[in-house]
Write a protein that holds these residues in place. Structure first.
Motif, PDB file in Angstrom:
ATOM      1  N   ILE A  49     -31.976  27.791   0.262  1.00 33.13           N
ATOM      2  CA  ILE A  49     -31.082  28.912   0.545  1.00 33.13           C
ATOM      3  C   ILE A  49     -30.201  28.604   1.750  1.00 33.13           C
ATOM      4  O   ILE A  49     -28.998  28.843   1.749  1.00 33.13           O
ATOM      5  CB  ILE A  49     -31.908  30.202   0.778  1.00 33.13           C
ATOM      6  CG1 ILE A  49     -32.558  30.608  -0.545  1.00 33.13           C
ATOM      7  CG2 ILE A  49     -31.045  31.314   1.318  1.00 33.13           C
ATOM      8  CD1 ILE A  49     -33.541  31.740  -0.412  1.00 33.13           C
ATOM      9  N   SER A  64     -21.457  27.689   1.915  1.00 30.97           N
ATOM     10  CA  SER A  64     -20.770  28.857   1.365  1.00 30.97           C
ATOM     11  C   SER A  64     -19.367  29.009   1.962  1.00 30.97           C
ATOM     12  O   SER A  64     -19.085  28.577   3.069  1.00 30.97           O
ATOM     13  CB  SER A  64     -21.608  30.101   1.658  1.00 30.97           C
ATOM     14  OG  SER A  64     -20.820  31.245   1.483  1.00 30.97           O
ATOM     15  N   LEU A 103     -27.465  26.124   0.769  1.00 33.09           N
ATOM     16  CA  LEU A 103     -26.390  26.771   0.000  1.00 33.09           C
ATOM     17  C   LEU A 103     -25.551  27.645   0.916  1.00 33.09           C
ATOM     18  O   LEU A 103     -24.324  27.666   0.818  1.00 33.09           O
ATOM     19  CB  LEU A 103     -26.986  27.617  -1.134  1.00 33.09           C
ATOM     20  CG  LEU A 103     -27.658  26.839  -2.265  1.00 33.09           C
ATOM     21  CD1 LEU A 103     -28.203  27.798  -3.310  1.00 33.09           C
ATOM     22  CD2 LEU A 103     -26.681  25.869  -2.900  1.00 33.09           C
ATOM     23  N   ALA A 104     -26.234  28.347   1.826  1.00 32.65           N
ATOM     24  CA  ALA A 104     -25.510  29.226   2.738  1.00 32.65           C
ATOM     25  C   ALA A 104     -24.561  28.415   3.609  1.00 32.65           C
ATOM     26  O   ALA A 104     -23.430  28.813   3.870  1.00 32.65           O
ATOM     27  CB  ALA A 104     -26.488  30.013   3.606  1.00 32.65           C
ATOM     28  N   PRO A 133     -37.981  26.604  -0.686  1.00 33.67           N
ATOM     29  CA  PRO A 133     -36.987  27.612  -1.088  1.00 33.67           C
ATOM     30  C   PRO A 133     -36.096  28.054   0.071  1.00 33.67           C
ATOM     31  O   PRO A 133     -34.881  28.210  -0.105  1.00 33.67           O
ATOM     32  CB  PRO A 133     -37.833  28.776  -1.601  1.00 33.67           C
ATOM     33  CG  PRO A 133     -39.238  28.461  -1.308  1.00 33.67           C
ATOM     34  CD  PRO A 133     -39.354  27.000  -1.039  1.00 33.67           C
ATOM     35  N   LEU A 134     -36.698  28.223   1.249  1.00 35.59           N
ATOM     36  CA  LEU A 134     -35.881  28.646   2.387  1.00 35.59           C
ATOM     37  C   LEU A 134     -34.831  27.582   2.719  1.00 35.59           C
ATOM     38  O   LEU A 134     -33.669  27.899   3.015  1.00 35.59           O
ATOM     39  CB  LEU A 134     -36.788  28.913   3.600  1.00 35.59           C
ATOM     40  CG  LEU A 134     -36.101  29.506   4.822  1.00 35.59           C
ATOM     41  CD1 LEU A 134     -35.433  30.820   4.472  1.00 35.59           C
ATOM     42  CD2 LEU A 134     -37.098  29.727   5.954  1.00 35.59           C
ATOM     43  N   GLN A 189     -25.587  26.886  -9.853  1.00 34.22           N
ATOM     44  CA  GLN A 189     -26.449  26.249  -8.851  1.00 34.22           C
ATOM     45  C   GLN A 189     -27.799  25.918  -9.458  1.00 34.22           C
ATOM     46  O   GLN A 189     -28.324  24.831  -9.296  1.00 34.22           O
ATOM     47  CB  GLN A 189     -26.659  27.188  -7.653  1.00 34.22           C
ATOM     48  CG  GLN A 189     -25.409  27.456  -6.848  1.00 34.22           C
ATOM     49  CD  GLN A 189     -24.833  26.202  -6.225  1.00 34.22           C
ATOM     50  OE1 GLN A 189     -25.534  25.231  -5.962  1.00 34.22           O
ATOM     51  NE2 GLN A 189     -23.537  26.203  -6.006  1.00 34.22           N
ATOM     52  N   ARG A 190     -28.378  26.899 -10.139  1.00 35.32           N
ATOM     53  CA  ARG A 190     -29.742  26.753 -10.604  1.00 35.32           C
ATOM     54  C   ARG A 190     -29.860  25.730 -11.725  1.00 35.32           C
ATOM     55  O   ARG A 190     -30.809  24.950 -11.769  1.00 35.32           O
ATOM     56  CB  ARG A 190     -30.261  28.108 -11.086  1.00 35.32           C
ATOM     57  CG  ARG A 190     -31.708  28.106 -11.509  1.00 35.32           C
ATOM     58  CD  ARG A 190     -32.277  29.490 -11.379  1.00 35.32           C
ATOM     59  NE  ARG A 190     -31.592  30.421 -12.252  1.00 35.32           N
ATOM     60  CZ  ARG A 190     -31.986  30.701 -13.481  1.00 35.32           C
ATOM     61  NH1 ARG A 190     -33.056  30.116 -13.964  1.00 35.32           N
ATOM     62  NH2 ARG A 190     -31.348  31.570 -14.210  1.00 35.32           N
ATOM     63  N   TRP A 203     -24.602  31.495  -9.314  1.00 34.65           N
ATOM     64  CA  TRP A 203     -26.052  31.292  -9.241  1.00 34.65           C
ATOM     65  C   TRP A 203     -26.572  30.465 -10.406  1.00 34.65           C
ATOM     66  O   TRP A 203     -27.439  29.619 -10.241  1.00 34.65           O
ATOM     67  CB  TRP A 203     -26.783  32.639  -9.177  1.00 34.65           C
ATOM     68  CG  TRP A 203     -26.577  33.296  -7.870  1.00 34.65           C
ATOM     69  CD1 TRP A 203     -25.838  34.408  -7.619  1.00 34.65           C
ATOM     70  CD2 TRP A 203     -27.075  32.848  -6.606  1.00 34.65           C
ATOM     71  NE1 TRP A 203     -25.847  34.685  -6.277  1.00 34.65           N
ATOM     72  CE2 TRP A 203     -26.604  33.750  -5.629  1.00 34.65           C
ATOM     73  CE3 TRP A 203     -27.877  31.778  -6.187  1.00 34.65           C
ATOM     74  CZ2 TRP A 203     -26.904  33.622  -4.275  1.00 34.65           C
ATOM     75  CZ3 TRP A 203     -28.170  31.644  -4.842  1.00 34.65           C
ATOM     76  CH2 TRP A 203     -27.696  32.555  -3.907  1.00 34.65           C
TER      77      TRP A 203
END
Ligand SMILES: Nc1ncnc2c1ncn2[C@@H]1O[C@H](COP(=O)(O)OP(=O)(O)OP(=O)(O)O)[C@@H](O)[C@H]1O
Ligand SMILES: [Mg+2]
Lengths: 484, 262
Positions: free
Chosen positions: A297, A304, A300-301, A293-294, A394-395, A391
């Protein structure tokens, strides 16, 4: 146009050819050999060269394996037996060291009478993973659940587990098998609760902190639920804050009070009693579960549009990737102490897990970023055009596809990270490869035994990593079949 | 060139109302320093069927992509169904859920079945219960004549079938306006017809449609207005009969002579 040509061109089929079964594949050992090993001069030479290398290796090591000794109290005794049986100067493997010390390779210094607890935790881990890893392949999930239930219960019984625990494990594991058949989604509840349960089983102590953590998460969820109508973002922030604050402030004291009222504790085991594969697997599983998960993130960041988010992600990823893992582990063991308020007891295994996680997450982020970049722009546009917000897009659309593309890379990262857990030896933890082996050799009886522990530990690492690799291939195959 | 539309068109529901669906005023857009759209003024009424034609690179795609904000315009106003498109995310999402879009390359979600492709947005954006979303999706899949493919993945379908799924997917959001960006130009000739038939049916039901297409047969049969664009500007617009038989501008004449092949 000539007569002949006109005839060949004009053609009308009068009867249609019925479909015929495809030809059966031609098989046969000789044919296979000719096609695959001796199809040409180069291939033949390579085959012979390969055979020569295999012969060289086998002939070199054969004696050593053939002269294995399983029963001995020390290396000297091993050598004596080998010399007596196969003559002076014969070489042989002394597996007696594994027979004698297997428990330390597997459990470190975990109290022997409590071995059943890590075994149970590992069995439960399988129950927690099965519905996640084999969500579509019901047959495989059934086999995994049944096999791990049987193995776990048998092993626990062999390790002298008290009846209460045996019964508890039996209820959970057989219950899982039954629920998987009846109402499989419920299994995921166990998967979600597993971290708390697993931690309790491994480290022991009072059960109340886990209950209080659950309660604080529940209250956070309540806050989210109350505010989500007002503003989803606010609700999210409030939910996380409530949970975190309760966790940091209230969970400890509340758990102590509750423990005084209703004692619910089992024997506590300290982190420095962990070692061997128990330590590697604990760190590895936690690292894997947290770094995915990290990593998502971070990926995605990094993609961004927001300058600050993007810059932070790039800095973090490049910094972590630019530093050796050992450096991070030293930071975990030494430097963190300077930053933490004195007297805080910040578990060393937890610190190592954090470092391993962020290390793996940085690599993971780059792997996943590759997957994200490989998706055609049309997918983003279609999601936008349907009115899905960032979101949800993305998901539901982007990540499922990007992660699928990245599976090989993700699993490579997992495998690398799992093997890197052996580096914890440098911060004083007993990894199976060097930590435990050194400890075993420190005993005079086993001084000088090198190959056998290496082979034993290497074989277990290989089995675990190879399983992960096979799983990734299985998953790729399944997803490929699904999507076309 | 397009094939002739042979069937009779039922015009009983094709009514253009006075209500404005899309209002574009004085809109300009640049890619960097390149002025793609220049002073676009366009009012679309509810129930209108507009075909946009023009040479490659003239800005047709960019124009319709501005209408659901897949592209951002830099000056002027775009009002869709009473909502002005600004950088306000809420408005953008609202407009997008009212406006369906069909792409040249379908852009179906390959990891979801046909049915899941169709129910995804209704469930997650409109919050329709799953059962109900599936029922609606099946209705639209029947309408585009592929209900039997509901359980398949997009990769298992032909191009024409995929494009019909894409249309059904948009329709499942019950949009007020449909945008089509060259929906048939990636298709083989025999598949073009099945997609055009679907689009004609939509038109017959009174859907407000903006289509970028080179299918002039479709334009003649269905459109009530044809817009010709060149170099980022609207050069000419007229009803199909006059547009094809009596073009005013030289550019239009040249374009028509090229595309109609005489
Ligand atoms: N993302 C972009 N960045 C820069 N220029 C672009 C971009 N997208 C399109 N353009 C340019 O803008 C102009 C208009 O493009 P657009 O796609 O709207 O044309 P079109 O009329 O749809 O053409 P076609 O019939 O080939 O699809 C073209 O000259 C194109 O090169
Ligand atoms: Mg275009």
């Amino acid at each position: 146009m000539s007569e002949l040509h006109a005839q060949t061109v004009s053609f009308v089929r009068e009867t249609m050819i019925p479909p015929a079964p495809p030809p059966t594949r031609q098989t046969g050992a000789l044919r296979w050999l000719r096609e695959n090993l001796f199809s040409g001069p180069v291939n033949t030479i390579l085959t012979l060269l390969g055979l020569a290398i295999i012969w060289f290796l086998v002939s070199h090591f054969w004696d050593w394996f053939a002269h294995s000794v399983w029963n001995a109290a020390s290396l000297a005794e091993c050598r004596q037996i080998i010399a007596e049986t196969w003559g002076e100067g014969a070489r042989g493997a002394c597996w007696a060291v594994i027979r004698e010390r297997w428990n330390q390779y597997l459990f470190g210094f975990y109290p022997m009478e409590l071995y059943f607890r890590p075994v149970m935790a590992f069995g439960f881990l399988m129950v927690a993973l099965a519905p996640v890893l084999f969500s579509e392949s019901l047959q495989i999930r059934r086999i995994v659940l049944i096999v791990s239930a049987v193995l776990t219960l048998v092993l626990m019984a062999m390790l002298g587990s008290p009846m209460v625990w045996l019964a508890f494990a039996a209820v959970v594991m057989i219950g899982a098998v039954v629920i998987a058949e009846r109402h499989a989604p419920w299994l995921l509840i166990f998967s979600v609760l597993y971290p708390l349960l697993g931690i309790w089983l491994l480290w022991g102590g009072s059960l109340w902190p886990q209950i209080m953590v659950l309660a604080s998460i529940g209250l956070g969820w309540l806050a989210w639920k109350l505010l989500v109508r007002v503003s989803p973002l606010l609700a999210m922030v409030a939910g996380v804050l409530v949970t975190l604050i309760l966790w940091l402030v209230a969970v400890g004291p509340a758990a102590e009070d509750a423990q005084r009222l209703i004692p619910l504790a089992i024997t506590a085991v300290d982190s420095d009693q962990f070692g061997g594969f128990l330590l590697s697997i604990t760190i590895g599983v936690a690292g894997i579960a947290l770094s995915l998960p990290l990593g998502i993130i971070l990926a995605l960041a990094r993609r961004s549009d927001m300058f600050l988010v993007h810059t932070l992600a790039v800095t973090f990823i490049e910094f972590i990737r630019g530093v050796p893992l050992i450096t991070l582990l030293f930071v975990a063991s030494l430097l963190l102490n300077y930053f933490l308020p004195p007297g805080t007891n910040f578990d060393i295994i937890l610190r190592v897990i954090i470092m391993v996680t962020i290390f793996a997450a940085a690599y993971m982020a780059e792997v996943i970023r590759g997957g994200l970049a490989a998706l055609p722009r049309g997918q983003y546009e279609a999601a936008d055009a349907l009115g899905l917000d960032y979101w949800k897009a993305q998901r539901l659309i982007i990540l499922p596809q990007a992660l699928k593309i990245s599976i090989p890379g993700i699993v490579s990262t997992f495998i690398g990270m799992f093997k890197d857990t052996t580096l914890v030896v440098f911060v004083g933890l007993f990894d199976p490869l060097k930590g435990v082996s050194d400890f075993v050799r420190a005993n005079f009886a086993w001084k000088g035994v090198y190959w056998e522990p290496f082979i034993f530990v290497g074989a277990i690492f290989f089995i675990i990593c190879f399983s992960m690799s096979r799983y990734s291939m299985f998953l790729e195959r399944r997803l490929r079949r699904e999507h076309r | 060139m397009s094939e002739a539309i042979t069937r009779d068109i039922d015009r009983s529901h094709m009514k253009v109302s006075d209500e404005v669906a899309i209002d574009i005023r004085n809109m300009n857009k640049w890619y960097g320093t390149f002025h793609v759209l220049r002073d676009i003024d366009l009012t679309v009424h509810k129930g209108e069927r507009i075909v946009i034609a023009g040479p490659s690179g003239s800005g047709k795609s960019t124009l319709i992509r501005c209408i659901n904000r897949l592209e951002e315009h830099q000056s002027g106003h775009i009002v869709v169904d009473g909502i002005e498109l600004t950088s306000d995310i809420k408005n953008i999402d609202k407009v997008r859920s009212e406006v369906g879009m069909v792409f040249q390359h379908f852009n179906l979600f390959p990891h979801l079945t046909v049915l899941e492709n169709c129910t995804l947005a209704p469930i997650w954006v409109r919050k329709v219960p799953k059962k109900q979303a599936e029922a609606t999706a099946m209705r639209f899949l029947e309408k585009v004549k592929i209900p039997e493919q509901a359980g398949k993945y997009p990769g298992q379908l032909s191009g024409g079938q995929q494009q019909r799924v894409a249309i059904a997917r948009s329709l499942c959001m019950q949009p007020k306006i449909m945008l089509f960006d060259e929906p048939t130009s990636a298709l083989d000739p025999e598949m073009i017809k099945e997609v055009l038939d679907t689009m004609i049916e939509l038109a017959e039901e009174g859907m407000t449609m903006l289509c970028v297409t080179h299918e002039m047969g479709f334009a003649q049969a269905v459109a009530n207005r044809v817009i010709f664009m060149d170099q980022g500007q609207i050069v000419e617009q007229n009803n199909p009969h006059d547009f094809f038989h009596n073009p005013k501008s030289e550019r239009t004449k040249l374009f028509l002579s090229q595309i109609l092949g005489h």
